[in-house]
Design a protein around this motif. Structure first.
Motif, PDB file in Angstrom:
ATOM      1  N   UNK A 125       0.879  -1.252  -0.198  1.00  0.00           N
ATOM      2  CA  UNK A 125      -0.160  -0.070   0.053  1.00  0.00           C
ATOM      3  C   UNK A 125       0.842   1.284  -0.012  1.00  0.00           C
ATOM      4  N   UNK A 126       0.311   2.559  -0.524  1.00  0.00           N
ATOM      5  CA  UNK A 126       0.943   3.776  -0.335  1.00  0.00           C
ATOM      6  C   UNK A 126       0.877   4.329   1.140  1.00  0.00           C
ATOM      7  N   UNK A 127       1.796   5.088   1.282  1.00  0.00           N
ATOM      8  CA  UNK A 127       1.484   5.812   2.509  1.00  0.00           C
ATOM      9  C   UNK A 127       1.336   7.435   2.153  1.00  0.00           C
ATOM     10  N   UNK A 128       0.418   8.303   2.725  1.00  0.00           N
ATOM     11  CA  UNK A 128       0.371   9.507   2.861  1.00  0.00           C
ATOM     12  C   UNK A 128       1.690  10.431   3.144  1.00  0.00           C
ATOM     13  N   UNK A 129       1.803  11.430   2.587  1.00  0.00           N
ATOM     14  CA  UNK A 129       2.774  12.382   3.050  1.00  0.00           C
ATOM     15  C   UNK A 129       2.719  12.643   4.404  1.00  0.00           C
ATOM     16  N   UNK A 130       1.382  12.851   4.965  1.00  0.00           N
ATOM     17  CA  UNK A 130       1.359  13.247   6.186  1.00  0.00           C
ATOM     18  C   UNK A 130       0.310  12.288   6.770  1.00  0.00           C
ATOM     19  N   UNK A 131       0.702  11.307   7.589  1.00  0.00           N
ATOM     20  CA  UNK A 131      -0.266  10.181   8.139  1.00  0.00           C
ATOM     21  C   UNK A 131      -1.157  10.743   8.977  1.00  0.00           C
ATOM     22  N   UNK A 132      -2.281  10.279   9.319  1.00  0.00           N
ATOM     23  CA  UNK A 132      -3.234  10.829  10.277  1.00  0.00           C
ATOM     24  C   UNK A 132      -2.668  10.371  11.556  1.00  0.00           C
ATOM     25  N   UNK A 133      -2.787  11.155  12.596  1.00  0.00           N
ATOM     26  CA  UNK A 133      -1.993  10.866  13.995  1.00  0.00           C
ATOM     27  C   UNK A 133      -2.494   9.491  14.444  1.00  0.00           C
ATOM     28  N   UNK A 134      -1.749   8.646  15.003  1.00  0.00           N
ATOM     29  CA  UNK A 134      -2.410   7.487  15.480  1.00  0.00           C
ATOM     30  C   UNK A 134      -1.993   7.298  17.161  1.00  0.00           C
ATOM     31  N   UNK A 135      -3.094   6.753  17.879  1.00  0.00           N
ATOM     32  CA  UNK A 135      -2.846   6.709  19.178  1.00  0.00           C
ATOM     33  C   UNK A 135      -1.838   5.818  19.716  1.00  0.00           C
ATOM     34  N   UNK A 136      -0.762   6.361  20.471  1.00  0.00           N
ATOM     35  CA  UNK A 136       0.399   5.873  20.971  1.00  0.00           C
ATOM     36  C   UNK A 136      -0.025   4.777  21.697  1.00  0.00           C
ATOM     37  N   UNK A 137       0.153   3.587  21.631  1.00  0.00           N
ATOM     38  CA  UNK A 137      -0.245   2.303  22.444  1.00  0.00           C
ATOM     39  C   UNK A 137       0.701   1.460  22.897  1.00  0.00           C
ATOM     40  N   UNK A 161      -8.769 -10.223  19.501  1.00  0.00           N
ATOM     41  CA  UNK A 161     -10.190  -9.774  19.241  1.00  0.00           C
ATOM     42  C   UNK A 161     -10.381  -8.469  20.282  1.00  0.00           C
ATOM     43  N   UNK A 162      -9.566  -7.617  20.772  1.00  0.00           N
ATOM     44  CA  UNK A 162      -9.478  -6.506  21.433  1.00  0.00           C
ATOM     45  C   UNK A 162      -9.073  -5.336  20.421  1.00  0.00           C
ATOM     46  N   UNK A 163      -8.755  -5.543  19.234  1.00  0.00           N
ATOM     47  CA  UNK A 163      -8.422  -4.319  18.522  1.00  0.00           C
ATOM     48  C   UNK A 163      -7.046  -3.849  18.527  1.00  0.00           C
ATOM     49  N   UNK A 164      -5.988  -4.817  19.234  1.00  0.00           N
ATOM     50  CA  UNK A 164      -4.668  -4.507  19.625  1.00  0.00           C
ATOM     51  C   UNK A 164      -3.998  -4.502  18.433  1.00  0.00           C
ATOM     52  N   UNK A 165      -4.373  -5.443  17.385  1.00  0.00           N
ATOM     53  CA  UNK A 165      -3.586  -5.375  16.147  1.00  0.00           C
ATOM     54  C   UNK A 165      -3.711  -4.272  15.268  1.00  0.00           C
ATOM     55  N   UNK A 166      -4.935  -3.832  15.363  1.00  0.00           N
ATOM     56  CA  UNK A 166      -5.494  -2.540  14.444  1.00  0.00           C
ATOM     57  C   UNK A 166      -4.730  -1.568  15.084  1.00  0.00           C
ATOM     58  N   UNK A 167      -4.802  -1.365  16.302  1.00  0.00           N
ATOM     59  CA  UNK A 167      -4.030  -0.015  16.975  1.00  0.00           C
ATOM     60  C   UNK A 167      -2.429   0.131  16.828  1.00  0.00           C
ATOM     61  N   UNK A 168      -1.928  -1.315  17.028  1.00  0.00           N
ATOM     62  CA  UNK A 168      -0.368  -1.480  16.782  1.00  0.00           C
ATOM     63  C   UNK A 168       0.046  -1.265  15.238  1.00  0.00           C
ATOM     64  N   UNK A 169      -1.020  -1.505  14.311  1.00  0.00           N
ATOM     65  CA  UNK A 169      -0.747  -1.575  12.679  1.00  0.00           C
ATOM     66  C   UNK A 169      -0.597  -0.043  12.384  1.00  0.00           C
ATOM     67  N   UNK A 170      -1.841   0.570  13.039  1.00  0.00           N
ATOM     68  CA  UNK A 170      -1.885   2.205  12.707  1.00  0.00           C
ATOM     69  C   UNK A 170      -0.771   2.971  13.333  1.00  0.00           C
ATOM     70  N   UNK A 171      -0.245   2.615  14.507  1.00  0.00           N
ATOM     71  CA  UNK A 171       0.949   3.214  15.215  1.00  0.00           C
ATOM     72  C   UNK A 171       2.337   3.104  14.077  1.00  0.00           C
ATOM     73  N   UNK A 172       2.346   1.765  13.871  1.00  0.00           N
ATOM     74  CA  UNK A 172       3.417   1.168  12.994  1.00  0.00           C
ATOM     75  C   UNK A 172       3.466   2.014  11.599  1.00  0.00           C
ATOM     76  N   UNK A 173       2.294   2.340  10.990  1.00  0.00           N
ATOM     77  CA  UNK A 173       2.283   2.908   9.487  1.00  0.00           C
ATOM     78  C   UNK A 173       2.573   4.286   9.760  1.00  0.00           C
ATOM     79  N   UNK A 174       2.052   4.857  11.062  1.00  0.00           N
ATOM     80  CA  UNK A 174       2.423   6.345  11.326  1.00  0.00           C
ATOM     81  C   UNK A 174       3.711   6.626  11.680  1.00  0.00           C
ATOM     82  N   UNK A 175       4.473   5.927  12.222  1.00  0.00           N
ATOM     83  CA  UNK A 175       5.811   5.887  12.445  1.00  0.00           C
ATOM     84  C   UNK A 175       6.650   5.808  11.133  1.00  0.00           C
ATOM     85  N   UNK A 176       6.185   4.863  10.393  1.00  0.00           N
ATOM     86  CA  UNK A 176       7.212   4.854   8.954  1.00  0.00           C
ATOM     87  C   UNK A 176       6.882   6.107   7.957  1.00  0.00           C
TER      88      UNK A 176
END
Length: 301
Positions: free
Chosen positions: A170-182, A231-246
């Motif tokens: 997938x592509x990454x936007x120039x300015x990724x939306x902020x992700x909750x730091x978990x 099934x607690x949404x941890x993978x989703x939160x973790x991936x969002x933070x990882x993509x924001x970091x990249x």
């Protein structure tokens, strides 16, 4: 890497020959490798090529030092038009073809594979394109659709193929939306990048490993949640933070390998839904291969 014991051998094309790799082959070889590059896969640099000559192989959770033997198919003007890396472990009689590149030219691929099989004739078992996550010179397996000629040549030489995972991008936007730091973020050396860890009661319960390259590509090498905490949404939160970091590190595209060949269908489907919801799309199916020879009878049997 051994380069002093290999003799020249003829190839299918008049005037060309297989010979040992030389340092001055580097620019030609990097072009050959990049010709097979998938979307989001890092470009081959001089540093990556050097590391692949005496680097490490990631397999089954272990990092194994390797020193592959490297051969090139050179044309009549001694310019590389194909390259192959292979090795063997004498203690287990197993060989490995790490990578082969020849711009999907069937005769060139056949000459290189023939060279490797002859050099590994003492090995009853030879694996090809076996590995885990994307490595220095490839995505961690053979992209079956993008490299159909290589697949066909492997089969012609007696290899059996097996699906090993799916390459997503997938592509990454120039300015990724902020992700909750978990997750806590730490630098890591193997692979070079960052490790993100979510903890509960001081114990790790979810983890991701990512890296960004100077060419603005990035890789998600690993993302996992403990089965007891799914099934607690941890993978989703973790991936969002990882993509924001990249994205913060300047990456404009990211790839990963969904290693679902050995997973239960329910886990594979859940992972697919997660990655698709983040905009990842399927690029190719990755395959690994195996070649087996009958063991030679021992003297006196």
């Amino acid at each position: 890497m051994r380069t002093d014991t290999m003799a020249f051998s003829t190839s299918p094309d008049s005037g060309s020959a297989i010979r040992p790799y030389r340092p001055d082959d580097g620019p030609w070889v990097r072009e050959l490798i990049d010709a097979d590059r998938l979307p989001g896969q890092p470009h081959c640099t001089a540093q990556k090529l050097a590391a692949a000559q005496h680097g490490a192989l990631s397999s089954a959770g272990w990092v194994i030092p390797v020193w592959p033997q490297i051969s090139v198919l050179a044309d009549a003007e001694d310019r590389p038009c194909g390259i192959i890396g292979y090795l063997s472990w004498t203690d287990v009689d197993t060989g490995l073809i790490c990578w082969v590149h020849a711009r999907e030219d069937g005769p060139a691929l056949g000459a290189l594979l023939g060279q490797a099989l002859a050099a590994l004739a003492h090995c009853p078992r030879i694996d090809a394109f076996a590995g885990a996550s994307p490595g220095l010179l490839g995505p961690g397996g053979l992209p079956r659709t993008h490299r159909g000629a290589t697949h066909d040549t492997l089969v012609q030489y007696g290899f059996t193929g097996l699906r090993s995972g799916r390459y997503l991008h997938r592509g990454l936007p120039a300015e990724a939306p902020p992700a909750k730091l978990v997750a806590d973020v730490f630098p890591c050396d193997v692979p070079p990048g960052h490790r993100l860890i979510i903890r509960e009661a001081a114990e790790p319960i979810a983890e991701a490993v990512v890296s960004a390259e100077a060419d603005r590509t990035a890789t998600v090498h690993w993302i996992e949640t403990l089965p007891t905490h799914r099934r607690r949404g941890l993978g989703r939160k973790l991936l969002a933070q990882a993509l924001a970091l990249l994205a913060e590190q300047g990456a404009t595209e990211v790839a990963l390998v969904l290693d679902d060949a050995q997973q239960p269908a329910s886990e594979s489907q859940a992972a697919t839904r997660l990655f698709h919801s983040f905009g990842f799309t399927h690029v190719d199916q990755l395959w690994t291969y195996q070649h087996r020879r009958p063991r030679a009878p021992r003297p006196g049997t």
